[in-house]
Design an enzyme around this catalytic site. Structure first.
Site, PDB file in Angstrom:
ATOM      1  N   THR A 133      47.193  48.144  38.117  1.00 18.14           N
ATOM      2  CA  THR A 133      48.017  47.581  37.263  1.00 18.14           C
ATOM      3  C   THR A 133      48.758  48.691  36.398  1.00 18.14           C
ATOM      4  OG1 THR A 133      46.689  45.530  36.928  1.00 18.14           O
ATOM      5  CG2 THR A 133      47.972  46.027  34.992  1.00 18.14           C
ATOM      6  N   TYR A 165      52.037  39.715  37.429  1.00 20.75           N
ATOM      7  CA  TYR A 165      52.952  40.864  37.943  1.00 20.75           C
ATOM      8  C   TYR A 165      52.352  41.610  39.160  1.00 20.75           C
ATOM      9  CZ  TYR A 165      48.499  42.922  36.323  1.00 20.75           C
ATOM     10  OH  TYR A 165      47.391  43.128  36.290  1.00 20.75           O
ATOM     11  N   THR A 194      42.148  48.281  37.809  1.00 21.74           N
ATOM     12  CA  THR A 194      40.670  48.035  37.194  1.00 21.74           C
ATOM     13  C   THR A 194      39.689  47.337  37.755  1.00 21.74           C
ATOM     14  OG1 THR A 194      41.443  46.147  36.040  1.00 21.74           O
ATOM     15  CG2 THR A 194      41.850  48.458  35.006  1.00 21.74           C
ATOM     16  N   ASP A 195      40.088  46.583  38.774  1.00 24.06           N
ATOM     17  CA  ASP A 195      39.053  45.748  39.623  1.00 24.06           C
ATOM     18  C   ASP A 195      37.859  46.466  40.265  1.00 24.06           C
ATOM     19  OD1 ASP A 195      40.737  43.487  38.850  1.00 24.06           O
ATOM     20  OD2 ASP A 195      41.102  42.963  41.067  1.00 24.06           O
ATOM     21  N   LYS A 208      33.535  46.308  34.579  1.00 22.59           N
ATOM     22  CA  LYS A 208      34.606  45.562  33.874  1.00 22.59           C
ATOM     23  C   LYS A 208      33.857  44.246  33.473  1.00 22.59           C
ATOM     24  CE  LYS A 208      39.048  43.750  35.320  1.00 22.59           C
ATOM     25  NZ  LYS A 208      40.218  43.402  36.104  1.00 22.59           N
ATOM     26  N   GLU A 218       9.050  40.191  39.698  1.00 17.97           N
ATOM     27  CA  GLU A 218       9.103  38.840  40.242  1.00 17.97           C
ATOM     28  C   GLU A 218       8.709  38.670  41.756  1.00 17.97           C
ATOM     29  OE1 GLU A 218      10.581  36.004  39.188  1.00 17.97           O
ATOM     30  OE2 GLU A 218      10.643  36.345  37.049  1.00 17.97           O
TER      31      GLU A 218
END
Ligand code: ASP
Length: 353
Positions: free
Chosen positions: A35, A49, A115-116, A188, A310
């Site tokens: 981006t 975009y 950013t992903d 993120k 667990e």
């Protein structure tokens, strides 16, 4: 000309010029898309975009102030949206950064990135690039064409960080929204606002008006202290590791399908403390006996998975991902598998990185 050469030159010529005239570090910006290099149809399109459109030279020209911080040059390594980054692109970025940090006249590297999967590339670089030079991965949540685009200031701050002598030997950073994050624990957390990144352990520091302010260091191994080396990885693929997301009413089919597709490890993004449903346990044990590493992470964004709590990990020979989220566990597992197939040794790596 290089900083040191100029300093020597100014001294030997007896020049009375302030050293700051020459004291700029050399920073290379490696552009990969995202981006921060996106373009929208209008200035009000802050979220609609196309990513990866603007070339690196234009990104640098849009923020001429960076040249006051450092001698900045750009390289276009890729032009992609980061959700499409595969091992091939990841290795291309890592090899490029590795090549740059070896050059004596490069003092720091900035990677502009979508950013992903920015957190994944940053963590991978911290595991594979041996250097004490600052490496900064930066993105933006709005494209440059949008009102109040965040990319220009993020890029300015990223260059300031990469040029900062006090950022040396502190690891690979993610710079977003004035925060300096450690590659290993940043993630993120928001997909639409400019404060899109966070770490459950907090930022390492903050960057204001081109100046660094530090608050903590990373306790785990990175860069020069890493046992993984990009130069030992041949070809364009890492050992295959996939993630299965835990939920109620799960079927075991996804694990079997990934193993059939050649996965050498499966990250179980479990509920709560990396828990595994009763009906899934036999499948995971069967796959483990066939040589597929079972690594328990969690779908819960904070906390960490406790070994033998667990699930009886020692008995099953499973690995816990500690506080690494599933996507980062996937990368560490892939690198671990380039060295060993021993679950205990892989567990050691998960404690240390
Ligand atoms: N999908 C984009 C990417 O990761 C999002 C971004 O850069 O913010 O490339």
């Amino acid at each position: 000309m290089m900083k040191k050469t100029l300093t020597v030159l100014s001294l030997s010529l007896g020049l009375l010029l302030p050293l700051s005239t020459f004291a700029k570090n050399n920073v290379v910006v490696v552009a990969t898309g995202g981006t921060i290099a996106g373009a929208g149809a209008s200035s009000t399109n802050s979220a609609t975009y196309t990513a990866a459109k603007v070339p690196v030279d234009d990104l640098l020209k849009a923020v001429p102030q960076i040249q006051n911080l450092a001698n900045v040059t750009g390289v276009q390594a890729l032009q992609v949206a980061s959700e499409s980054i595969t091992d091939k692109e990841l290795l291309t970025i890592a090899r490029k950064v590795n090549e740059l940090v070896k050059k004596p006249d490069v003092n720091g590297v900035v990677i502009t990135h979508g950013t992903d999967t920015l957190e994944e590339t940053a963590y991978f670089l911290s595991l594979t690039v041996h250097t004490d030079k600052p490496i900064v991965v930066v993105g933006s949540m709005r494209p440059p064409s949008a009102l109040s685009a965040d990319g220009p200031l993020n890029l300015y701050s990223a260059v300031a960080l990469a040029a900062a002598d006090n950022a040396k030997a502190k690891g690979v950073f993610v710079l977003m929204n004035d925060d300096i994050f450690a590659a290993r624990d940043v993630t993120k957390t928001i997909n639409i606002h400019t404060n899109g990144f966070a770490s459950q352990w907090g930022a390492l520091g903050t960057l204001v008006e081109g100046k660094t302010y530090w608050f903590r260091n990373v306790a785990k191994r990175f860069n020069n202290a890493s046992e993984f080396n990009i130069e030992n990885i041949q070809g364009d693929a890492l050992p295959l590791v996939q993630i299965v997301y835990g939920s109620g009413n799960m079927l075991p089919d996804a694990y079997k399908a990934y193993a059939k597709a050649g996965a050498k490890a499966i990250i179980h993004a479990g509920t709560g403390n990396g828990s595994v449903a009763k009906n899934i346990v036999p499948t995971l044990n069967e796959l483990q006996k066939q040589g597929v590493q079972i690594i328990r992470s969690s779908r819960v964004p904070q906390g960490f998975v406790l070994r033998n709590a667990e699930q009886p990990d020692d008995q099953y020979n499973w690995v816990v991902a500690h506080d690494l989220n599933p996507q980062k566990a996937k990368l560490l597992a892939a690198l671990a598998l380039t060295k060993t197939r021993d679950a205990k040794e892989i567990q050691r790596m998960f404690w240390e990185y």
